[in-house]
Design a protein around this motif. Sequence first.
Motif, mmCIF file in Angstrom:
data_model
loop_
_atom_site.group_PDB
_atom_site.id
_atom_site.type_symbol
_atom_site.label_atom_id
_atom_site.label_comp_id
_atom_site.label_asym_id
_atom_site.label_seq_id
_atom_site.Cartn_x
_atom_site.Cartn_y
_atom_site.Cartn_z
ATOM 1 N N ALA A 118 0.914 -1.204 -0.401
ATOM 2 C CA ALA A 118 -0.212 0.005 -0.122
ATOM 3 C C ALA A 118 0.927 1.056 -1.081
ATOM 4 C CB ALA A 118 -0.890 0.318 1.408
ATOM 5 N N PHE A 119 0.406 2.727 -0.419
ATOM 6 C CA PHE A 119 1.578 3.805 -0.345
ATOM 7 C C PHE A 119 0.279 4.807 -0.357
ATOM 8 C CE2 PHE A 119 -0.236 2.507 -4.625
ATOM 9 C CZ PHE A 119 -0.379 3.049 -5.700
ATOM 10 N N CYS A 120 1.154 5.587 -0.273
ATOM 11 C CA CYS A 120 -0.023 7.643 0.081
ATOM 12 C C CYS A 120 -0.516 7.792 -0.770
ATOM 13 C CB CYS A 120 0.985 7.718 1.056
ATOM 14 S SG CYS A 120 0.459 9.926 1.417
ATOM 15 N N PRO A 121 -1.524 7.975 -1.117
ATOM 16 C CA PRO A 121 -2.043 8.180 -2.744
ATOM 17 C C PRO A 121 -1.536 9.705 -2.632
ATOM 18 C CG PRO A 121 -3.944 7.935 -1.436
ATOM 19 C CD PRO A 121 -3.060 7.516 -0.265
ATOM 20 N N ARG A 122 -1.189 10.824 -1.241
ATOM 21 C CA ARG A 122 -1.596 12.032 -1.582
ATOM 22 C C ARG A 122 0.170 12.113 -1.989
ATOM 23 N NH1 ARG A 122 -4.805 15.399 2.767
ATOM 24 N NH2 ARG A 122 -6.806 14.474 1.969
ATOM 25 N N CYS A 123 1.073 11.428 -1.347
ATOM 26 C CA CYS A 123 2.084 11.192 -1.668
ATOM 27 C C CYS A 123 3.097 10.827 -3.128
ATOM 28 C CB CYS A 123 2.879 10.870 -0.701
ATOM 29 S SG CYS A 123 3.755 10.894 0.786
ATOM 30 N N HIS A 124 1.609 9.976 -4.210
ATOM 31 C CA HIS A 124 2.030 8.945 -5.462
ATOM 32 C C HIS A 124 0.647 9.632 -5.672
ATOM 33 C CE1 HIS A 124 5.349 7.639 -4.070
ATOM 34 N NE2 HIS A 124 5.181 7.217 -2.838
ATOM 35 N N PRO A 125 0.046 10.258 -6.607
ATOM 36 C CA PRO A 125 -1.238 10.405 -6.787
ATOM 37 C C PRO A 125 -1.435 9.898 -8.207
ATOM 38 C CG PRO A 125 -0.712 12.401 -7.094
ATOM 39 C CD PRO A 125 1.018 11.974 -6.095
ATOM 40 N N ASP A 126 -0.456 9.888 -8.572
ATOM 41 C CA ASP A 126 -0.716 9.156 -9.865
ATOM 42 C C ASP A 126 0.261 8.666 -10.463
ATOM 43 O OD1 ASP A 126 -2.141 8.911 -12.302
ATOM 44 O OD2 ASP A 126 -1.534 11.079 -13.533
ATOM 45 N N PRO A 127 0.545 7.405 -9.975
ATOM 46 C CA PRO A 127 1.910 6.966 -10.053
ATOM 47 C C PRO A 127 1.828 6.226 -11.801
ATOM 48 C CG PRO A 127 -0.067 5.505 -8.755
ATOM 49 C CD PRO A 127 -0.371 6.779 -9.109
ATOM 50 N N LYS A 128 2.950 6.072 -12.459
ATOM 51 C CA LYS A 128 2.731 5.341 -14.133
ATOM 52 C C LYS A 128 3.725 4.259 -13.893
ATOM 53 C CE LYS A 128 1.369 9.537 -15.696
ATOM 54 N NZ LYS A 128 0.172 9.583 -14.935
ATOM 55 N N PRO A 129 3.143 3.104 -14.889
ATOM 56 C CA PRO A 129 3.653 2.077 -14.842
ATOM 57 C C PRO A 129 5.446 2.080 -14.510
ATOM 58 C CG PRO A 129 1.658 2.223 -15.813
ATOM 59 C CD PRO A 129 2.011 3.380 -15.968
ATOM 60 N N GLY A 130 5.926 1.188 -13.732
ATOM 61 C CA GLY A 130 7.150 1.340 -13.758
ATOM 62 C C GLY A 130 7.823 2.896 -12.889
ATOM 63 N N GLU A 131 7.028 3.176 -12.119
ATOM 64 C CA GLU A 131 7.310 4.108 -11.299
ATOM 65 C C GLU A 131 8.063 3.898 -9.930
ATOM 66 O OE1 GLU A 131 5.486 8.164 -9.368
ATOM 67 O OE2 GLU A 131 5.053 7.779 -11.372
ATOM 68 N N VAL A 132 8.917 4.450 -9.492
ATOM 69 C CA VAL A 132 9.291 3.851 -8.346
ATOM 70 C C VAL A 132 8.509 4.263 -6.988
ATOM 71 C CG1 VAL A 132 11.166 2.869 -6.290
ATOM 72 C CG2 VAL A 132 11.637 2.903 -9.027
ATOM 73 N N LEU A 133 8.324 3.423 -6.194
ATOM 74 C CA LEU A 133 6.845 4.090 -4.865
ATOM 75 C C LEU A 133 7.812 3.999 -3.263
ATOM 76 C CD1 LEU A 133 2.957 3.377 -6.464
ATOM 77 C CD2 LEU A 133 4.920 5.159 -7.622
ATOM 78 N N THR A 134 7.625 4.369 -2.622
ATOM 79 C CA THR A 134 8.065 3.660 -1.642
ATOM 80 C C THR A 134 6.326 3.845 -0.387
ATOM 81 O OG1 THR A 134 9.056 5.429 -1.369
ATOM 82 C CG2 THR A 134 8.938 4.803 0.772
ATOM 83 N N ALA A 135 6.312 2.158 -0.404
ATOM 84 C CA ALA A 135 5.205 2.096 0.475
ATOM 85 C C ALA A 135 5.195 2.716 1.817
ATOM 86 C CB ALA A 135 5.337 0.044 -0.064
ATOM 87 N N LEU A 136 4.341 1.943 1.849
ATOM 88 C CA LEU A 136 3.528 2.651 3.585
ATOM 89 C C LEU A 136 4.933 1.881 5.494
ATOM 90 C CD1 LEU A 136 0.206 2.542 3.723
ATOM 91 C CD2 LEU A 136 1.648 4.379 4.036
ATOM 92 N N CYS A 137 5.523 -0.127 4.493
ATOM 93 C CA CYS A 137 6.306 -0.255 5.229
ATOM 94 C C CYS A 137 7.399 0.402 5.212
ATOM 95 C CB CYS A 137 5.923 -1.378 5.081
ATOM 96 S SG CYS A 137 6.381 -2.401 3.081
ATOM 97 N N GLY A 138 7.811 1.224 3.602
ATOM 98 C CA GLY A 138 9.195 1.461 3.682
ATOM 99 C C GLY A 138 10.162 0.621 2.727
ATOM 100 N N ALA A 139 9.141 -0.029 1.889
ATOM 101 C CA ALA A 139 9.753 -0.852 0.980
ATOM 102 C C ALA A 139 9.839 0.247 -0.652
ATOM 103 C CB ALA A 139 8.831 -2.355 0.494
ATOM 104 N N LYS A 140 10.679 -0.471 -1.129
ATOM 105 C CA LYS A 140 10.355 0.809 -2.349
ATOM 106 C C LYS A 140 10.488 -0.087 -3.415
ATOM 107 C CE LYS A 140 13.436 5.079 -1.301
ATOM 108 N NZ LYS A 140 12.944 5.652 -0.719
#
Length: 66
Positions: free
Chosen positions: A11-33
Amino acid sequence: MSTDVERAAHAFCPRCHPDPKPGEVLTALCGAKHPYFGRRDRPVNSCPACVTLAAASTYACGHPGG
């Protein structure tokens, strides 16, 4: 972090990542990238840490959760 968690749906914060694109590296709520591969309504295997953190009223980033 275990391989089971790395393969799990995070899961990730929808405000930090409002419109992620496929392949974009996100930081999950647990800290995993990890790269974003799209939203899953019913993941087969969810990250247990993300499940717990997603229920919090405020995420670690400071945005409201819930």
